[in-house]
Design a protein around this motif. Structure first.
Motif, PDB file in Angstrom:
ATOM      1  N   GLY A  93      -9.274 -53.172 -33.258  1.00  0.00           N
ATOM      2  CA  GLY A  93      -9.393 -54.544 -32.760  1.00  0.00           C
ATOM      3  C   GLY A  93      -8.526 -55.553 -33.483  1.00  0.00           C
ATOM      4  O   GLY A  93      -7.570 -55.196 -34.184  1.00  0.00           O
ATOM      5  N   CYS A  94      -8.904 -56.817 -33.349  1.00  0.00           N
ATOM      6  CA  CYS A  94      -8.062 -57.912 -33.848  1.00  0.00           C
ATOM      7  C   CYS A  94      -8.035 -58.013 -35.373  1.00  0.00           C
ATOM      8  O   CYS A  94      -7.142 -58.620 -35.942  1.00  0.00           O
ATOM      9  CB  CYS A  94      -8.544 -59.235 -33.247  1.00  0.00           C
ATOM     10  SG  CYS A  94     -10.240 -59.651 -33.652  1.00  0.00           S
ATOM     11  N   GLY A  95      -9.018 -57.418 -36.044  1.00  0.00           N
ATOM     12  CA  GLY A  95      -9.038 -57.448 -37.505  1.00  0.00           C
ATOM     13  C   GLY A  95      -9.574 -58.763 -38.047  1.00  0.00           C
ATOM     14  O   GLY A  95      -9.684 -59.749 -37.327  1.00  0.00           O
ATOM     15  N   ILE A  96      -9.916 -58.741 -39.356  1.00  0.00           N
ATOM     16  CA  ILE A  96     -10.456 -59.949 -39.995  1.00  0.00           C
ATOM     17  C   ILE A  96      -9.377 -60.510 -40.926  1.00  0.00           C
ATOM     18  O   ILE A  96      -8.945 -59.826 -41.851  1.00  0.00           O
ATOM     19  CB  ILE A  96     -11.730 -59.614 -40.808  1.00  0.00           C
ATOM     20  CG1 ILE A  96     -12.772 -58.935 -39.890  1.00  0.00           C
ATOM     21  CG2 ILE A  96     -12.321 -60.866 -41.435  1.00  0.00           C
ATOM     22  CD1 ILE A  96     -13.881 -58.231 -40.645  1.00  0.00           C
ATOM     23  N   PRO A  97      -8.935 -61.739 -40.702  1.00  0.00           N
ATOM     24  CA  PRO A  97      -7.893 -62.322 -41.557  1.00  0.00           C
ATOM     25  C   PRO A  97      -8.344 -62.369 -43.019  1.00  0.00           C
ATOM     26  O   PRO A  97      -9.538 -62.583 -43.274  1.00  0.00           O
ATOM     27  CB  PRO A  97      -7.719 -63.741 -41.010  1.00  0.00           C
ATOM     28  CG  PRO A  97      -8.326 -63.732 -39.661  1.00  0.00           C
ATOM     29  CD  PRO A  97      -9.378 -62.674 -39.660  1.00  0.00           C
ATOM     30  N   PRO A  98      -7.409 -62.189 -43.973  1.00  0.00           N
ATOM     31  CA  PRO A  98      -7.791 -62.152 -45.393  1.00  0.00           C
ATOM     32  C   PRO A  98      -8.626 -63.359 -45.819  1.00  0.00           C
ATOM     33  O   PRO A  98      -9.593 -63.212 -46.558  1.00  0.00           O
ATOM     34  CB  PRO A  98      -6.446 -62.147 -46.124  1.00  0.00           C
ATOM     35  CG  PRO A  98      -5.458 -61.652 -45.133  1.00  0.00           C
ATOM     36  CD  PRO A  98      -5.957 -62.003 -43.775  1.00  0.00           C
ATOM     37  N   GLU A  99      -8.273 -64.555 -45.314  1.00  0.00           N
ATOM     38  CA  GLU A  99      -8.994 -65.752 -45.756  1.00  0.00           C
ATOM     39  C   GLU A  99     -10.417 -65.797 -45.200  1.00  0.00           C
ATOM     40  O   GLU A  99     -11.265 -66.537 -45.704  1.00  0.00           O
ATOM     41  CB  GLU A  99      -8.221 -67.030 -45.386  1.00  0.00           C
ATOM     42  CG  GLU A  99      -8.127 -67.343 -43.886  1.00  0.00           C
ATOM     43  CD  GLU A  99      -6.979 -66.624 -43.196  1.00  0.00           C
ATOM     44  OE1 GLU A  99      -6.367 -65.727 -43.808  1.00  0.00           O
ATOM     45  OE2 GLU A  99      -6.705 -66.946 -42.012  1.00  0.00           O
ATOM     46  N   ALA A 100     -10.700 -64.998 -44.167  1.00  0.00           N
ATOM     47  CA  ALA A 100     -12.037 -64.993 -43.566  1.00  0.00           C
ATOM     48  C   ALA A 100     -12.920 -63.900 -44.167  1.00  0.00           C
ATOM     49  O   ALA A 100     -14.135 -63.913 -43.986  1.00  0.00           O
ATOM     50  CB  ALA A 100     -11.932 -64.805 -42.064  1.00  0.00           C
ATOM     51  N   GLN A 101     -12.287 -62.973 -44.889  1.00  0.00           N
ATOM     52  CA  GLN A 101     -13.035 -61.778 -45.314  1.00  0.00           C
ATOM     53  C   GLN A 101     -14.218 -62.077 -46.232  1.00  0.00           C
ATOM     54  O   GLN A 101     -15.257 -61.443 -46.115  1.00  0.00           O
ATOM     55  CB  GLN A 101     -12.074 -60.781 -45.956  1.00  0.00           C
ATOM     56  CG  GLN A 101     -11.070 -60.264 -44.934  1.00  0.00           C
ATOM     57  CD  GLN A 101     -10.331 -59.014 -45.371  1.00  0.00           C
ATOM     58  OE1 GLN A 101     -10.456 -58.571 -46.501  1.00  0.00           O
ATOM     59  NE2 GLN A 101      -9.554 -58.439 -44.451  1.00  0.00           N
ATOM     60  N   SER A 102     -14.046 -63.059 -47.128  1.00  0.00           N
ATOM     61  CA  SER A 102     -15.147 -63.330 -48.059  1.00  0.00           C
ATOM     62  C   SER A 102     -16.304 -64.082 -47.374  1.00  0.00           C
ATOM     63  O   SER A 102     -17.383 -64.222 -47.938  1.00  0.00           O
ATOM     64  CB  SER A 102     -14.638 -64.126 -49.255  1.00  0.00           C
ATOM     65  OG  SER A 102     -14.086 -65.336 -48.808  1.00  0.00           O
ATOM     66  N   HIS A 103     -16.065 -64.596 -46.156  1.00  0.00           N
ATOM     67  CA  HIS A 103     -17.121 -65.358 -45.468  1.00  0.00           C
ATOM     68  C   HIS A 103     -17.801 -64.558 -44.366  1.00  0.00           C
ATOM     69  O   HIS A 103     -18.688 -65.078 -43.709  1.00  0.00           O
ATOM     70  CB  HIS A 103     -16.531 -66.607 -44.815  1.00  0.00           C
ATOM     71  CG  HIS A 103     -15.765 -67.475 -45.748  1.00  0.00           C
ATOM     72  ND1 HIS A 103     -16.379 -68.196 -46.735  1.00  0.00           N
ATOM     73  CD2 HIS A 103     -14.431 -67.706 -45.870  1.00  0.00           C
ATOM     74  CE1 HIS A 103     -15.459 -68.856 -47.404  1.00  0.00           C
ATOM     75  NE2 HIS A 103     -14.266 -68.577 -46.906  1.00  0.00           N
ATOM     76  N   ILE A 104     -17.348 -63.343 -44.141  1.00  0.00           N
ATOM     77  CA  ILE A 104     -17.719 -62.656 -42.906  1.00  0.00           C
ATOM     78  C   ILE A 104     -19.222 -62.387 -42.792  1.00  0.00           C
ATOM     79  O   ILE A 104     -19.757 -62.305 -41.694  1.00  0.00           O
ATOM     80  CB  ILE A 104     -16.861 -61.372 -42.712  1.00  0.00           C
ATOM     81  CG1 ILE A 104     -16.672 -61.080 -41.248  1.00  0.00           C
ATOM     82  CG2 ILE A 104     -17.433 -60.184 -43.469  1.00  0.00           C
ATOM     83  CD1 ILE A 104     -15.738 -62.006 -40.531  1.00  0.00           C
ATOM     84  N   PHE A 105     -19.931 -62.296 -43.935  1.00  0.00           N
ATOM     85  CA  PHE A 105     -21.381 -62.068 -43.880  1.00  0.00           C
ATOM     86  C   PHE A 105     -22.174 -63.380 -43.988  1.00  0.00           C
ATOM     87  O   PHE A 105     -23.392 -63.373 -44.114  1.00  0.00           O
ATOM     88  CB  PHE A 105     -21.821 -61.110 -44.986  1.00  0.00           C
ATOM     89  CG  PHE A 105     -21.277 -59.710 -44.818  1.00  0.00           C
ATOM     90  CD1 PHE A 105     -21.628 -58.941 -43.712  1.00  0.00           C
ATOM     91  CD2 PHE A 105     -20.404 -59.172 -45.755  1.00  0.00           C
ATOM     92  CE1 PHE A 105     -21.122 -57.660 -43.548  1.00  0.00           C
ATOM     93  CE2 PHE A 105     -19.900 -57.886 -45.601  1.00  0.00           C
ATOM     94  CZ  PHE A 105     -20.249 -57.137 -44.497  1.00  0.00           C
ATOM     95  N   THR A 106     -21.457 -64.504 -43.963  1.00  0.00           N
ATOM     96  CA  THR A 106     -22.119 -65.808 -44.063  1.00  0.00           C
ATOM     97  C   THR A 106     -22.754 -66.177 -42.728  1.00  0.00           C
ATOM     98  O   THR A 106     -22.189 -65.896 -41.678  1.00  0.00           O
ATOM     99  CB  THR A 106     -21.090 -66.889 -44.456  1.00  0.00           C
ATOM    100  OG1 THR A 106     -20.389 -66.431 -45.593  1.00  0.00           O
ATOM    101  CG2 THR A 106     -21.773 -68.213 -44.758  1.00  0.00           C
ATOM    102  N   LYS A 107     -23.910 -66.832 -42.809  1.00  0.00           N
ATOM    103  CA  LYS A 107     -24.635 -67.204 -41.595  1.00  0.00           C
ATOM    104  C   LYS A 107     -23.795 -68.124 -40.716  1.00  0.00           C
ATOM    105  O   LYS A 107     -23.236 -69.103 -41.197  1.00  0.00           O
ATOM    106  CB  LYS A 107     -25.943 -67.892 -41.986  1.00  0.00           C
ATOM    107  CG  LYS A 107     -26.868 -68.094 -40.807  1.00  0.00           C
ATOM    108  CD  LYS A 107     -28.238 -68.502 -41.253  1.00  0.00           C
ATOM    109  CE  LYS A 107     -28.371 -69.982 -41.390  1.00  0.00           C
ATOM    110  NZ  LYS A 107     -29.742 -70.414 -41.654  1.00  0.00           N
ATOM    111  N   MET A 108     -23.757 -67.808 -39.460  1.00  0.00           N
ATOM    112  CA  MET A 108     -23.069 -68.595 -38.436  1.00  0.00           C
ATOM    113  C   MET A 108     -21.561 -68.731 -38.638  1.00  0.00           C
ATOM    114  O   MET A 108     -20.931 -69.636 -38.082  1.00  0.00           O
ATOM    115  CB  MET A 108     -23.715 -69.978 -38.304  1.00  0.00           C
ATOM    116  CG  MET A 108     -25.052 -69.889 -37.602  1.00  0.00           C
ATOM    117  SD  MET A 108     -26.134 -71.240 -37.905  1.00  0.00           S
ATOM    118  CE  MET A 108     -25.599 -72.400 -36.735  1.00  0.00           C
TER     119      MET A 108
END
Lengths: 128, 446
Positions: free
Chosen positions: B377-392
């Motif tokens: 799929g589209c993948g998770i951008p590096p800057e988003a990776q640390s937030h990916i388990f954050t609510k909403m």
């Protein structure tokens, strides 16, 4: 299938008329004799009078809730052993822990189950 | 101030003159006495007198002048030193005075905290916060006596450990009971400092009372929980009526009607799922998540989920490759794990483009089961990776690709897996795909 359940009877207890109605319709279609009640108080009378083979019981109801109704019913010798399915939308920790205290009852969340599945569970339970 | 400075030289001169005169009198008396001895013992006192007297009287005068002068200079020197010291300490004091005042009078509770948790020099706000009538009553109390170490304030233990090790504490939350018996939520920050001249570690602690925020949070969560429960009744009504229309042999719907019925059914199921998600999130936040571990066939569970998501995979012609261990039974909560696998699979189907690929893997070792979902799929951008388990939270590229989404799925999955004693992680590259891996113990250690 329908012949198997011909003489079987079931009591549907729910304060929501629409839910009670559709369950009554479904069980009737499946060949059950169906009794209904709209709260715990009414359910005790209907249950003791007709002694159904199974009770499908809502929990949150006015006048007398499902837990109170079952506790009351279990004072009767027949009521102690009648199989019960709690069919409710309450899924709080208190509700679940209270529901499992009744050994003769199982617990199902309404939105988790379709009509066919309910009939299947009831038949399985009766066959036991 | 000016007056004292001016009057000082005069007083020094007076002191010098005084010493001069005193020396003159004392030394004069001494010389007169010595002279008398010489006169009495000498045979020719007049010769002696003229020579000796010259020396004696000269040194008499010199001694007196020197004594006066030394006194004057000594006083001058001393006064200069005192003035300098006063000037310096006055400066330091006036520099620190506002800080001291800020510490004492601040509405924020401040206190010093040693490694064993003893409260020292609490300010007024701290004393008030802990329910003490004044600072003195609060002094020497131990912070641990206030901490409630129940399940909700898991922080209490690490707080202690951190203090003992001298690790700075940054905005750590804990629940306490004040001296007046009130329950309060605090956010504690401790700057670790070394106290000069003593071999013990003391930190400056700052408290923020977050009781109100916590209460608001709880009310919000409770509201979501209540609203969700209330929503379930009409949802059930729709679900069962549609169910009856769809499944009863009484009706013979033509294909068009059946299609509409299916659409209503799916829309309602989506709504039910959303409500269930909201309920689960509120359970995570209220700490009332129900965990019912039982022997669970992981492969069977995964296959069930695949059946549910297969339509959405097929719709986009996504190829599904499964590599499942022959048998893998874990003692875990199958409802929670099912939701996690559902989330991972739904995300894979959602964020993988047409004709992509999804690999589902179940690996079983002696202690753990590993469940992996890899997509192209589209993948998770590096800057988003640390937030990916954050609510909403939803990564920007995900929002662009699929507008709808709550940002609750991975938050919930992470919380569930932690509750089940496992771990969840991922590797991802933008444009290439993402692999999520869940590791669960076969038997949860208590």
């Amino acid at each position: 299938m329908e012949q198997e359940t011909k003489e079987k009877s079931i009591l549907v207890v729910d304060d929501e008329e629409d839910l009670r109605g559709v369950l009554e319709q479904k069980f009737t279609d499946e060949g059950f004799t169906v009794f209904t009640a709209k709260n715990g108080k009414e359910a005790i009378d209907v249950a003791l009078k007709n002694k159904p083979d199974m009770i499908v019981l809502d929990i949150v109801m006015p006048e007398m809730n499902g837990f109170e109704m079952l506790s009351e019913l279990q004072k009767d010798e027949w009521g102690k052993n009648v199989p019960v399915i709690f069919l409710t939308n309450s899924s709080s920790l208190e509700t679940i822990s209270k529901a499992v205290e009744f050994s003769s009852a199982e617990y199902i969340v309404k939105t988790d189950i379709g009509l066919d599945e309910i009939v299947k569970r009831v038949k399985e339970r009766m066959a036991r | 101030m000016d007056q004292t400075v001016e009057s000082k030289p005069r007083s020094r001169v007076v002191a010098g003159l005084y010493v001069f005169l005193l020396t003159l009198i004392v030394a004069g008396a001494g010389i007169w006495y010595i002279q008398n001895i010489f006169i009495q013992n000498s045979s020719r006192p007049e010769i002696l007198l003229s020579n000796v007297a010259l020396i004696l009287y000269t040194s008499w005068l010199i001694t007196a002048i020197a004594a006066g002068l030394v006194t004057y200079l000594w006083l001058t020197r001393r006064e200069q030193a005192v003035a300098l010291a006063e000037q310096m300490s006055g400066g330091v004091l006036s520099y620190f005075q506002p800080f001291q005042q800020l510490y004492d009078e601040s509405p924020m509770p401040y206190f010093m905290l040693d490694a064993s948790g003893v409260i020292e020099r609490p300010n007024k706000a701290a004393a008030r916060f802990f329910g003490a009538p004044n600072e003195a009553e609060c002094e020497g109390k131990n912070l641990y006596e206030f901490l409630i170490e129940d399940g909700k304030s898991k922080n209490a233990v690490p707080l202690r450990t951190k203090l003992e090790r001298g690790v700075p504490i940054n905005k750590q939350e804990a629940q306490i009971r004040t001296l007046s018996g009130e329950m309060r939520w605090i956010q504690l920050t401790v700057f670790v400092m070394e106290r000069l001249g003593e071999h013990r570690r003391v930190g400056l602690a700052a408290l923020v009372d977050i009781t109100q925020e916590k209460e608001m949070d709880r009310m919000k969560t409770e509201f979501v929980s209540l609203a969700s429960h209330q929503l379930r009744t009409p949802l059930t009504t729709v679900k069962w009526q549609i169910d009856y229309l769809r499944t009863s042999k009484k009706f013979a719907w033509n294909e068009e009607v059946s299609t509409y019925l299916e659409k209503i059914h799916h829309g309602n199921e989506r709504m039910i799922e959303l409500v269930n998600t909201l309920l689960n999130v509120s359970r995570i936040e209220m700490g009332t998540l129900q965990v019912k571990p039982e022997d669970t066939d992981i492969v069977k569970l995964f296959e069930d989920v695949i059946e549910e998501v297969r339509p959405s995979l097929d719709q986009k012609h996504i190829r599904l490759v499964t590599t499942f261990a022959p048998a893998c039974v874990a003692h875990t909560d199958q409802n929670l794990l099912r939701i996690v696998i559902q989330n991972l699979m739904t995300n894979a189907a959602r964020y993988t483009p047409e004709a992509g690929e999804v690999h589902a893997t179940v690996t079983c070792s002696r202690e753990n089961v590993e469940v992996a979902v890899a997509d192209t799929g589209c993948g998770i951008p590096p800057e988003a990776q640390s937030h990916i388990f954050t609510k909403m939270y939803r990564a920007e590229n995900a929002v662009k690709m699929v507008a709808q989404g709550t940002g609750l799925g991975l938050y919930m999955s992470h919380a569930f897996i932690e509750t089940l004693g496992g771990s969840i992680g991922f590797v991802s590259e933008v444009g290439k795909g993402t692999t999520f891996t869940v590791t669960l113990p076969l038997h949860k250690k208590q």
